[in-house]
Design an enzyme around this catalytic site. Sequence first.
Site, short mmCIF file in Angstrom:
data_model
loop_
_atom_site.label_atom_id
_atom_site.label_comp_id
_atom_site.label_asym_id
_atom_site.label_seq_id
_atom_site.Cartn_x
_atom_site.Cartn_y
_atom_site.Cartn_z
N GLU A 208 -0.33 -2.20 14.91
CA GLU A 208 -1.40 -2.51 15.87
C GLU A 208 -1.15 -1.97 17.28
O GLU A 208 -1.26 -2.70 18.27
CB GLU A 208 -1.63 -4.03 15.91
CG GLU A 208 -1.97 -4.61 14.55
CD GLU A 208 -2.07 -6.13 14.53
OE1 GLU A 208 -2.00 -6.75 15.59
OE2 GLU A 208 -2.21 -6.69 13.43
N ASN A 251 0.52 1.02 10.85
CA ASN A 251 -0.32 -0.04 10.26
C ASN A 251 -1.25 -0.64 11.32
O ASN A 251 -0.83 -0.92 12.44
CB ASN A 251 0.60 -1.14 9.71
CG ASN A 251 -0.09 -2.13 8.80
OD1 ASN A 251 -0.79 -1.73 7.87
ND2 ASN A 251 0.08 -3.42 9.06
N HIS A 290 -8.35 -6.74 6.60
CA HIS A 290 -8.88 -8.10 6.72
C HIS A 290 -10.38 -7.92 6.93
O HIS A 290 -10.86 -7.93 8.07
CB HIS A 290 -8.24 -8.83 7.89
CG HIS A 290 -6.75 -9.00 7.74
ND1 HIS A 290 -6.19 -9.80 6.79
CD2 HIS A 290 -5.72 -8.43 8.41
CE1 HIS A 290 -4.87 -9.76 6.88
NE2 HIS A 290 -4.56 -8.93 7.86
N GLU A 319 -2.88 -5.53 3.74
CA GLU A 319 -3.05 -6.98 4.01
C GLU A 319 -4.42 -7.46 3.54
O GLU A 319 -5.09 -8.24 4.23
CB GLU A 319 -2.88 -7.27 5.51
CG GLU A 319 -1.57 -6.77 6.08
CD GLU A 319 -1.36 -7.10 7.56
OE1 GLU A 319 -2.11 -7.92 8.11
OE2 GLU A 319 -0.45 -6.51 8.16
N ASP A 321 -7.67 -9.18 2.40
CA ASP A 321 -8.31 -10.45 2.07
C ASP A 321 -9.80 -10.34 2.39
O ASP A 321 -10.20 -9.58 3.27
CB ASP A 321 -7.66 -11.67 2.77
CG ASP A 321 -7.46 -11.52 4.26
OD1 ASP A 321 -8.26 -10.83 4.92
OD2 ASP A 321 -6.48 -12.09 4.78
O1 9MR Z 1 -0.26 -14.18 8.21
C1 9MR Z 1 0.55 -14.17 9.38
C2 9MR Z 1 0.56 -15.54 9.99
O2 9MR Z 1 1.18 -16.46 9.12
C3 9MR Z 1 1.29 -15.50 11.31
O3 9MR Z 1 1.18 -16.76 11.98
C4 9MR Z 1 0.73 -14.41 12.22
C5 9MR Z 1 1.52 -14.27 13.51
O4 9MR Z 1 2.79 -13.82 13.25
O5 9MR Z 1 0.77 -13.16 11.54
C6 9MR Z 1 0.00 -13.16 10.37
O6 9MR Z 1 0.04 -11.89 9.77
C7 9MR Z 1 -0.55 -10.85 10.53
C8 9MR Z 1 0.22 -9.59 10.24
O7 9MR Z 1 1.59 -9.78 10.53
C9 9MR Z 1 -0.33 -8.41 11.01
N1 9MR Z 1 -1.73 -8.23 10.74
C10 9MR Z 1 -2.55 -9.40 10.93
C11 9MR Z 1 -2.00 -10.57 10.11
C12 9MR Z 1 -2.89 -11.78 10.24
O8 9MR Z 1 -2.88 -12.23 11.57
#
Ligand code: 9MR
Length: 421
Positions: A208, A251, A290, A319, A321
């Site tokens: 990101e 990513n 997402h 990722e 969903d």
């Molecule tokens: O699913 C993850 C969630 O449990 C955490 O609280 C959050 C912060 O660390 O990160 C979420 O995963 C993210 C991923 O690492 C990067 N892309 C977006 C995902 C959803 O926020």
Amino acid sequence: MISVRRVNKLLLSASLSLVIVACGGGGSATSKQSSSSSSANTSSSSSESSPSSESSTSSSSSSESSSSLSSSSSSEPTAPSLYTLVNFPVGMAVSAGNESRSFLDIPAKQSTIQQHFNQLTAGNIMKMSYLHPSESTFSYGNADTLVNWAETNGLTVHGHTFIWHSDYQVPSWMKSYSGDFETMLDNHVTQIATHFAGKLESWDVVNEAIDESQPNCYRNSLFYQKLGADYIANAFRAADAADPDVDLYYNDYSTENGSASSTKFNCLLQLVDDLIADGVPIDGVGFQMHIQIDWPSANDIGAAFRAIVDRGLKVKITELDIPVNNPYASSAFPQYSTYSDEAAQLQKQRYKDIVSTYLDAVPAHLRGGVTVWGLWDGDSWLLTLGDRAGTDDWPLLFSGPANGPYEAKPAFYGVEEALSQ
Ligand code: 9MR
């Protein structure tokens, strides 16, 4: 345009294949074979998540009460093992370590993962703050446990992630670091990549880094403030030097809308083209995906994948969903307060379209795989997201209860049908 790193790795994998054929071998002894000819791990009963063999669970949690599923799911065939249908990783994101809902604490989660998936991503525990809690401390215990479990059970691991701006995940010591930031960050990547060298399939090197609202596309993160855009190339170079065989991905989210008017997508292409032009060792692009039930269109998603393929890079859905409700949709679009058959079928078709689009757009040698961000609906990060918090939009492939057994939803069969094409 094909990167030098990609060509080198293709040559390496071609020569390895020749060695395997010459030896009469059938592939890696430790990894599950993700091909339809493999029967690895399929001896475990497919009834584990077979809708016909599970009693529907009733619970006060909306994630767990997919009772309206029973009619549609019971007419589905017995759930086949997803990863055996294809030759690329079919992955699952997991909680682990000290997190609640750790897959290591829930036997049913382990068995469902083993049955259907051949790659793991740590949903959290391999992020910066977990692996590098102080300047001189690297904390690998929980990640090693996850990686060892994967290896023992024949799954590969996708690393997530060396560098991510998210305030919550940047170690606090890094925010106030007063030394040479570039050397420190290179060391961060080098140490972690070295620790896991030879054990992982791939890494999200930088996560990101794009902010399309900025004139130059770069997010004004701590890393950008300290080093400008160079931190991205530096991270790829450090990771490549430490682990030359692991696949290295950039990513991001909301990059899957490949329409010409998408600012974020154009930022992605600019970033990738700059990295390639500078000879940076990038292997692929991770599309988080997402996504919404109705947006972006499959056509636009396919266009995004093809643009990366045209550059000779791998495409990985990292990722995935798909919640059934899009809060931003026009009022004409249906919103579901229960997981009705209609909602389930809409979601099944959407999952199927996404995976089919991936197969159509990405040639076999550039498929980094497809990973779903959580096993069952109650695992989803969306349950805690902002104004969505507490609202169950049933985004994943299985329903609960929390400790299993998990029931394959119609969405699962959408994926299965697409992978079977
Ligand atoms: O699913 C993850 C969630 O449990 C955490 O609280 C959050 C912060 O660390 O990160 C979420 O995963 C993210 C991923 O690492 C990067 N892309 C977006 C995902 C959803 O926020």
